[in-house]
Structure formats: structure tokens, C-alpha cells
Design a protein around this motif. Structure first.
Motif, short mmCIF file in Angstrom:
data_model
loop_
_atom_site.label_atom_id
_atom_site.label_comp_id
_atom_site.label_asym_id
_atom_site.label_seq_id
_atom_site.Cartn_x
_atom_site.Cartn_y
_atom_site.Cartn_z
N UNK A 60 13.54 4.17 -0.93
CA UNK A 60 12.09 4.22 -1.06
C UNK A 60 11.71 5.24 -2.10
N UNK B 209 -2.83 6.94 6.61
CA UNK B 209 -2.22 8.19 6.18
C UNK B 209 -1.59 8.97 7.32
N UNK C 89 19.92 4.78 5.73
CA UNK C 89 19.23 5.96 5.22
C UNK C 89 20.16 6.90 4.47
N UNK C 90 19.62 7.59 3.48
CA UNK C 90 20.40 8.52 2.67
C UNK C 90 20.52 9.90 3.30
N UNK C 91 19.56 10.24 4.14
CA UNK C 91 19.57 11.59 4.70
C UNK C 91 18.82 11.62 6.03
N UNK D 67 6.89 14.65 4.47
CA UNK D 67 8.06 13.83 4.13
C UNK D 67 7.66 12.50 3.52
N UNK D 68 8.38 12.08 2.48
CA UNK D 68 8.26 10.71 2.02
C UNK D 68 8.79 9.79 3.11
N UNK D 69 8.09 8.69 3.34
CA UNK D 69 8.45 7.82 4.47
C UNK D 69 8.86 6.44 3.98
N UNK D 70 9.65 5.70 4.77
CA UNK D 70 10.20 6.06 6.08
C UNK D 70 11.30 7.10 5.95
N UNK E 291 4.99 9.94 -4.96
CA UNK E 291 5.49 8.65 -5.43
C UNK E 291 4.45 7.96 -6.31
N UNK F 13 0.66 5.55 0.00
CA UNK F 13 -0.20 6.72 0.19
C UNK F 13 0.42 7.99 -0.36
N UNK F 14 1.72 7.99 -0.56
CA UNK F 14 2.47 9.20 -0.91
C UNK F 14 2.07 9.70 -2.30
N UNK G 178 4.42 6.24 7.82
CA UNK G 178 3.03 6.50 7.48
C UNK G 178 2.20 5.24 7.74
N UNK G 179 1.07 5.41 8.39
CA UNK G 179 0.15 4.28 8.56
C UNK G 179 -0.45 3.97 7.20
N UNK G 180 -0.24 2.73 6.72
CA UNK G 180 -0.73 2.38 5.38
C UNK G 180 -1.91 1.41 5.43
N UNK H 280 0.84 -1.19 0.00
CA UNK H 280 0.00 0.00 0.00
C UNK H 280 0.88 1.25 0.00
N UNK I 134 -6.51 4.00 0.27
CA UNK I 134 -5.47 3.63 -0.71
C UNK I 134 -6.05 3.65 -2.13
#
Lengths: 341, 341
Positions: A341, B302, B319-321, B7-10, A90, A86-87, B241-243, A84, A110
Motif C-alpha cells: 500500500x 478518517x 504484510x511487510x511489517x 500509521x499508513x493503513x492497512x 501518500x 485519506x493518508x 481507516x474509514x474511507x 478513496x 476525501x
């Protein structure tokens, strides 16, 4: 040509022969569209390209970035994002790929997010017993109608029996897989569509309902799956350098630690040795057999050892590249280009 | 300005206030050269630059790449690679940096490798009880002589009481640290030099021998160190994010899994909730308090949740950042630029 002993360590190493054996074995058991290889297990388009060469045109992805990278590599014939998302950014990126992209949905939120971003196709993700994503089987038909109402094509259902794939008792694995798939069949009756996507390496040969199996680990294998007696060989190790030895303690230390290994399934293995513990950049281990003098057998400082990860997927995600070997020779270097991601 | 909810997650999130509190608290307790911050805990030159601003000019590194990156960022005044390195190419790269680089050695092989590559300074790494690298205390003097004979300046000794830093009983931590440091003092008597480098976040205020403490975790903290009652605040979370939610099961799923978390210390935490388990890209959890209707309390699909890693170091390495926040606002984005080897 580079050899194993010249690699900077820790380094991911793929045995070319074992990988080829695994890909061929799966393609023989589940040819073409019967297997939809999951790229999360290797995060490497070069491996996916070999899976494509074995006849599998559709792929499973866990993240948008995996799908985006697969499309960029020309492997976007039929990508299922089996998760799933949500972004909005993306999802829009997925909608604009030069690729066929299908996303998993399990709720109104979703469905709404996918439709709004311009995605065109989805599958209903159905909970078959693993406490993770997926709608209840009895809600799948209603949600499929909702997806169609929002303009999404509904290709069918998916449901992952992730709590079953690792059961070492094969009879129990068969029994529980069938129970999970009865739930998925119930949802599919209400949803329709040509896809019933399920399964993994542990159930690839016992899942009798799925039209396609989302197997990933079979390509490289790991310690956890190695216990199931499957016809796949371990193909991925982390080569490490012995940087210190302790004669009195009877142990050695190599430079492969917590930042080079997925640790959720516990310690890695070293052949003929007992792993004591891992630190950020170290693994401490001792050989099981004594040395010629009856004392502890120790490697030399500088010697290389193969470290076998307990769990491939989060191991691969730490590394920038895989080194493909034939014997001692590194014949190719593949970027792990689907990370993040 | 970006906010947390965009923010895009994670995504790794650093609380600017908590980080600043931690850096100030350490600089007050161990000013200037009394602390040699370990960059392995954050792998981020932007964090190191703040530590430098708090007065610490010397840094500890675990890998050659960390030292190379620190030098490139202009933070190479006094870099200690507190680990044994055998790789000739990486050692030569270290020798040619525009930086003061000191490497740890614990054997003739590591002395030989450092000298041959053109390194100029070393410390003797001494085993003080943790079964990892380090020579026996009684061998340190002989090895120091060997290093000097090979043209290396010997700056002193280091020894890491890694098996003690996590003891939750403070009195026991004090007692065992003293025992470890007695071993290191014995080695230092034979080796000489101005440096006695040891310790970590767990022993920063109980190690009475070390001239400098190699503390790393104090900057960002994690669940494991959080149990010691230290004056440092948790500053690093992974926002997810809760998906998906499951009312019948009473659980929710967020998009932060095994590839976003170091798992060697076990599951992460979510405030007010119980974490059930993590998968590659998921964490399943339930809130401890019931909802207003007496049933399960569930977040909305969401919604964002903060996931607290059990162990920082291998979390950051995925992580990248890092996103630095003040309240809900993301005020800076720092590349995690010291990853890899």
C-alpha cells in the motif's frame, strides 16, 4: 533455460500464449482508451507494459503504491486511483509524481484531503448499488462543485457495478448493468466531464454507458470469472510439487497452501482432481479417475501439478514474482512489483 | 513517537501487553523445550527472539526460508522444518546453515532428497488422522531404518493432530487427541529417538504424549482459536481507516480487504459491528448499536478501526511489517522477515 520442473515451488506461472490472447482479445473489443486496465489484478508493471503495447495508455490503480510504481515504470500517462485515499503522505506522494494522477472522491473529507495534498484532478465516485464506496447519485453534482471550488479539475464520474460483474446469467448481467449505469448517468448529468469510468471483466461487453471499462481480471483470469463464458483464457496457475502421497487414503499433498492462494472465493482447482482442503503450506487432493489397477491414481512424490486459483487478485499479492512460460520453458521472470500500500 | 492514528493503513498492529501475556502464559505451562514455537504463525524473527527470551530454544518452521531466516537471526540452535521438502537447492541451503536443522521425512523420496543434500538429522512424520503429510504408523520403523542407512540421524517422530486442534468441545478435543497420540506412540515404539513432536495451540494443554508442542497461534491468536476458551489474548489486529460512509445504507467502508487478510476462515471481525463483506482493498461493515438519534451509527471518514483477522497465519504473510503498540503509541516496528518460500 529454466524449465517448469526446475522452479522452486509454490511459484506463480503465467502462460505467455494465453496472456497474449487475452490482451489481444480485449484490445480488439475495447481499443485504446475504451479500456483502462486495472493493475490490481496483476500488480506487475511488466504486464501493464504489455497492456500499454496493446494500445491502452490509461490505467486504473487501487492503491497509492500501485500508482507510484506505475509512474516509476514510465507508465504514468493517465493513472486513475479508483479508490478513496485519506493518508496525507501518500496523497502528497501521488501529487508529486511525474505522472497524470486522478483520484476518486466521494465525500467532502476525501475532496479536502486530495486538494490539501496538491492533487490536481479527480472523478466523482458514485454508488451504483454495490454497498461500498461512492456518493449517492443525487449528491454527485454538489460534491463536484465543491471539488472545483477547492481547485480540483473534475474529469467525470466512476461507478463500479461490482455486485453484477459475476452474475453468470448474461441476460441478467445486461439488465442489472443497465440499471446501475442509469444511476451513473444521472450523476454524470450533474457532474459533467469526459470520463464515465465503470465496469470490469464481467461486464466489459455489456456496459453501454461507460466511456472506459476498468477491467483487470481478463489478463490472467481465474476460476470465478471462468464461469462466465468470456473469450479469455486462464493464464495464471501456481505450480506446486507433490510432497507426499497416501495410497490407503487415495490422496496426495502438494506444497501450495493458504499463503500462496487467495481463498475468499474458496478452494483452488487441479485439473482432473478434487481438492479436499488447503492448509498454510499444503493442498490435499485426489484424482477423479482411478489408476490402471483400479485403485486410487496417485502422482509421484516430486511431480509437479498446476493449481488454479479461485481468485487471482489476492493470490498474486502473496508472490514476489511471476514466471512466464512457453510450454515447459520459463522465458521471463517478472517481479510482482506493485504489492502493498 | 508515532501513534496508531498516524500509521499508513492497512497496518498490522501487535498489542505488546497481550503478546507478552501470551508468551509468558505458554512458557509457564510448557517451559523451555516442552514448547517448540512454530514461526509460521508470525513469520517474524523479532517475535521468535521474544519466545527465545521466554526460554524456548527450539523452533518449528514450515518452509526452508523460515529456517534460513531464523538461522540468519541467530536463532538456529534447534530448528525443525516440520514439513516435507524435495527441492535440492533449498535442502542444500538448509544443510549449509550455521544451525542445527532437522527435517521431516515421510517417504523414501523425502529421505533420499534430504540425505543427498547433506542434511544430518530428521524426524519421521507420521499420519495421525489429518489427511495431509505423514507415513502410516506401521511404516515409520522401516522408513527410520532407511533414513539411518542413508546416514541421517533419526531424532524421533512428529505427528500433527490438525483436525482436532480446533474442536471447541474440550472433552472431545481431549478424547480425539489421545486417539491420535496412540497412533504416534505406536510409530515411536518402532522409530525410537528423544523427540515426540506434536500438537498446536488448541491441544497444548491436553496432549499427554508429546515431548514438545509445536504451538504457533498462541502468540498472536485469531478469531478461530479465540473460540476455544484458551488463556491467550488476541494480540494482532489490522488497523484500517474509514474511507467512506453511507448514511442511507447504514454502513461504512474501511481500507482493509482481501489483500490484507487471510480469508480461508471467513470474514474478519470488528468490535461492536457486523462485517458485511470484503473486497480486494475494502471491508464494508455496520455498527450493531444505533446512533444517538436512533438512526445508523456511523464512524467519521478518517477514523481508525481495528479489524480482527479470522486466521492469523495467512494474514501476516501479506504484510511487510508489524507495528508494536502500547496503548496508542507505536513503540517498535518489526519486519515480517520470514515470508515466502
Amino acid at each position: 533455460m529454466t524449465t517448469l520442473s526446475e522452479l522452486g515451488t509454490p511459484a506463480l506461472v503465467v502462460d505467455a500464449g494465453a496472456l497474449e490472447h487475452n490482451l489481444a482479445a480485449m484490445a480488439a473489443a475495447l481499443p485504446g482508451p475504451r479500456c483502462r486496465p486495472h493493475v490490481k489484478a496483476h500488480k506487475t508493471t511488466a504486464v501493464a507494459r504489455r497492456q500499454r503495447a496493446h494500445g491502452h495508455a490509461g490505467f486504473t490503480c487501487a492503491t497509492p503504491r500501485e500508482a507510484i510504481g506505475m509512474a516509476a515504470a514510465g507508465l504514468g500517462e493517465d493513472l486513475l486511483v479508483a479508490n478513496e485515499v485519506l493518508d496525507p503522505q501518500r496523497l502528497e506522494a501521488l501529487a508529486h509524481l511525474d505522472a497524470r494522477v486522478t483520484v476518486a472522491v466521494d465525500s467532502e473529507a476525501t475532496i479536502e484531503a486530495a486538494a490539501r495534498a496538491g492533487l490536481r484532478e479527480c472523478v466523482l465516485d458514485v454508488n451504483v448499488g454495490l454497498p461500498r464506496c461512492g456518493c449517492a447519485p443525487e449528491d454527485a453534482g454538489r460534491l463536484a462543485d465543491e471539488a472545483r471550488r477547492r481547485g480540483l479539475g473534475v474529469r467525470g464520474v466512476m461507478g463500479y457495478e461490482g455486485h453484477v460483474v459475476g452474475l453468470t446469467d448474461r441476460a441478467e448481467r445486461i439488465r442489472q448493468t443497465a440499471a446501475c449505469m442509469a444511476e451513473l448517468a444521472r450523476a454524470h448529468d450533474d457532474v459533467g466531464g469526459e470520463l464515465v469510468s465503470a465496469g470490469g471483466t464481467g461486464t466489459y461487453d455489456v456496459n453501454e454507458l461507460a466511456t472506459e471499462i476498468q477491467a483487470g481480471s481478463y489478463a490472467l483470469m481465474d476460476l470465478a470469472y471462468g464461469e462466465l463464458g468470456l473469450p479469455f483464457r486462464r493464464a495464471l496457475s501456481v505450480v506446486a510439487t507433490v510432497i507426499s502421497t497416501n495410497l490407503a487414503g487415495g490422496y496426495a499433498v502438494a506444497d501450495c497452501g493458504l499463503k500462496a492462494l487467495g481463498m475468499d472465493h474458496g478452494n483452488p482447482a487441479i485439473d482432473g482432481a478434487t481438492v479436499w482442503f488447503c492448509s498454510d503450506e499444503h493442498v490435499t487432493f485426489s484424482y477423479d479417475d482411478p489408476g490402471a489397477d483400479g485403485g486410487a491414481r496417485l502422482p509421484s512424490v516430486g511431480e509437479r501439478v498446476a493449481v488454479w486459483p479461485a481468485h487471482i487478485d489476492p493470490t498474486v499479492a502473496y508472490h514476489e514474482r511471476m514466471h512466464v512460460t512457453e510450454g515447459e520453458n520459463v522465458v521471463e521472470v517478472w517481479p510482482v512489483d506493485l504489492r502493498g500500500w
